[in-house]
Design an enzyme around this catalytic site. Structure first.
Site, short mmCIF file in Angstrom:
data_model
loop_
_atom_site.label_atom_id
_atom_site.label_comp_id
_atom_site.label_asym_id
_atom_site.label_seq_id
_atom_site.Cartn_x
_atom_site.Cartn_y
_atom_site.Cartn_z
N GLU A 384 29.20 39.66 5.48
CA GLU A 384 29.53 40.86 4.88
C GLU A 384 28.03 41.05 4.30
O GLU A 384 27.52 40.40 3.33
CB GLU A 384 30.41 40.82 4.00
CG GLU A 384 30.66 42.08 3.16
CD GLU A 384 31.70 41.95 2.14
OE1 GLU A 384 32.75 41.21 2.23
OE2 GLU A 384 31.67 42.43 0.96
N GLU A 389 26.93 47.30 -5.16
CA GLU A 389 28.08 47.32 -5.82
C GLU A 389 27.83 47.52 -7.50
O GLU A 389 26.86 47.01 -7.87
CB GLU A 389 28.78 45.95 -5.70
CG GLU A 389 29.25 45.57 -4.26
CD GLU A 389 30.26 44.42 -4.19
OE1 GLU A 389 31.34 44.58 -4.10
OE2 GLU A 389 29.33 43.54 -4.23
#
Length: 572
Positions: A384, A389
């Site tokens: 991933e 974020e």
């Protein structure tokens, strides 16, 4: 006889006017000089009054030489018109004072006796400028020519001829060495800095091949076109928490994802606005009729190659919920969106740029990538890539709030063994935050390196060279414990390269999550209203709505994840 005679006092002399206004002591001399002087008609002058009796404030100093004195012989010069032996007779009752030279002296060849000419001269002298005073220690001479004064020499200075200057006579043998050594070290420092900058510049990995545009999205199309069958974006619809225990449900509603004025908005809303607050907490069944779990998780479909078979529990947990006040189960209190390019665009090595502005509140915005196919196994075995974020919490939040953004790689040999702690980083704003404006979040990815940064390569959050296999990088133990069962760890990337598992095509995901129980929001940080290990974490979060909902703002845009553009290139 008068009273004056009786007292023995002699009366004063009579006062005469005209020619007889003066008397002489020698009558014979009076007859000899019968012609009166012009000065006899003038009043007696007091200019010659002695300084002991009357002080004239305008009297010149004693150094002024009288015009009646010969400057050569220092003897009195004869004054024209002065009669020897004649003295003016004072007025009646006025004591005569001895005459002296006037303030400006007398003209040569003139006597002290006043005359008509002398009276005119004295009248002019009265209005004339005073003579220049002699120079003294505290006075200066007024001169039109510039004067050059001699500067007084300080008595504290020594005579330069007596100063000791050994460097003039005797040369220090080490002076030249020190001189050469100093400049040599300075030159070596500059040269070393230049070499360091050069090799530092050359060591920055760059994409050297050709890049082909895969996606260029500016969100100028309307919402239906953007998310339609021919659009670039696919809405994922679920409410199972996506493996992170998230508190939102993602929907296909235009309330939560839409385009406007060239921007994409992902906006969270309250579920209670749709079904009511009581239904969220008790006695309501909520089903997502357009749930996409089977599409996004093909391994869970019946008849798939997944060895575990169809997971009905996971399916129903992802597509429906029932609220029950007794068990503490509630309907997800927030509705949001998660959009992907699964069906439209993916890249294997290349570049990604997303220009966006993060929201405020207890929110979790993310820009990230997942593999199109789980070639090496389920998450995180196939990897991933998290391009960005963030936490929407205020700058005062103790665990990196809205003034921080983070990039990372998730990977591991087992579903419960994630080595993300070895491949992550962040960047921060010192005087502002990432919710104030738009920033560009970028990924550069090749078979030899991967870089994640914000705005510029200098602000990189993660820069990783693929110089060793990931299984070696993770330094995993040979045996791990899964509950009570020991598991011998196997390398799932044994046949791959140093870039494995990040050597497969990945697609892009943009979503806005709310809360979660995976540790992204640490316990006991910033008055967090729930605990990750609590069975009623979502319930506790919903009950604390009065504390976190005001942080979203009232305009609807502060809590929205706003995206300006998305670009994807693939190395070709």
């Amino acid at each position: 006889m008068s009273s004056a005679d009786k007292d023995g006092v002699k009366p004063p002399s009579p006062f005469y006017l005209g020619e007889n206004s003066k008397r002489t002591k020698d009558k014979s001399q009076q007859h000899h000089n019968s012609t009166p002087s012009v000065s006899n008609l003038s009043r007696p002058s007091t200019a010659g009054t002695a300084a002991s009796s009357i002080v004239n404030p305008f009297s010149p100093p004693a150094s002024v030489i009288s015009f009646s004195v010969d400057p050569v012989s220092n003897a009195s010069m004869p004054i024209a018109g002065q009669h020897e032996g004649l003295e003016p007779v004072p007025r009646h009752g006025v004591t005569a004072l001895p005459r002296s030279t006037s303030y400006y002296g007398t003209r040569p060849n003139t006597g002290d006796n006043p005359s008509r000419v002398a009276s005119g001269i004295r009248l002019r002298e009265t209005f004339a400028a005073p003579p220049a005073r002699p120079l003294t220690a505290v006075s200066t001479s007024v001169s039109l020519a510039p004067s050059k004064t001699t500067r007084m020499r300080s008595t504290m200075l020594e005579d330069p001829n007596t100063l000791d200057k050994p460097w003039v006579t005797t040369k220090d043998p080490y002076a030249r060495i020190a001189y050469l050594l100093t400049y040599s070290v300075a030159f070596l420092g500059i040269a070393a800095s230049a070499v360091r900058c050069y090799f530092g510049y050359k060591s920055v990995p760059l994409i050297t091949g050709n890049l082909c545009m895969v996606l260029d999205e500016d969100f100028t199309s309307d919402t239906d076109t953007t998310f339609g069958p021919n659009g670039n974006w696919f809405r994922e619809v679920q409410l199972g928490g996506f493996g992170n225990g998230e508190f939102e449900m993602t929907t296909s509603s235009s309330n939560n994802s839409y385009t406007s004025d060239g921007y994409l908005y992902i906006t969270p809303t309250l579920t209670s606005n749709m079904i009511g607050s009581d239904a969220v907490f008790n006695g309501y069944t909520y089903n997502l009729t357009d749930c996409t779990y089977n599409v996004t998780n093909p391994e869970a479909n019946p008849g798939s190659t997944n060895n575990t078979g169809f997971d009905a529990t996971a399916y129903y947990r992802s597509c429906g919920a029932v609220s029950n006040s007794t068990t503490g189960a509630i309907i997800n209190p927030i509705q949001s969106a998660r959009i992907t390019t699964r069906n439209s665009a993916s890249i294997r090595y290349g570049r990604v740029e997303v220009r966006a502005k993060v929201p405020r509140g207890y929110l979790w915005p993310a820009i990230w990538m997942l593999p199109v196919n789980n070639t090496y196994g389920p998450w995180p075995m196939s990897g991933e890539i998290d391009i960005m974020e963030s936490r929407g919490n205020a700058r005062s939040y103790p665990d990196q709030g809205i003034d921080y953004v983070r990039g990372s790689l998730n990977w591991g040999p087992l579903s419960f063994l994630n080595a993300v702690s070895k491949t992550f980083g962040w960047w921060t704003q010192r005087r502002t935050d990432y919710g104030e404006g738009f920033h560009t979040y970028a990924l550069e990815w090749t078979e030899s390196f991967l870089r994640i940064y914000v705005d510029t390569r200098l602000h990189y959050m993660l820069e990783l060279s693929f110089n060793e296999p990931f299984f070696s990088r993770g330094d995993f133990p040979s045996v791990v414990q899964n509950g009570s069962e020991p598991i011998v760890l196997q390398n799932p990337w044994i046949n791959g390269t140093n870039a494995t598992p990040f050597d497969q095509p990945f697609y892009l995901i943009i979503n806005l999550a709310v809360g979660g129980t995976n540790g992204w929001f640490p316990d006991n940080a910033g008055n967090k209203p729930w605990l990750d290990n609590s069975a009623t974490a979502m319930l506790n979060f919903a009950q604390a709505q009065d504390t976190w909902y005001p942080t979203w703002g009232s305009d609807g845009e502060s809590s929205s994840f706003v995206v300006d553009s998305v670009k994807m290139w693939e190395l070709c």
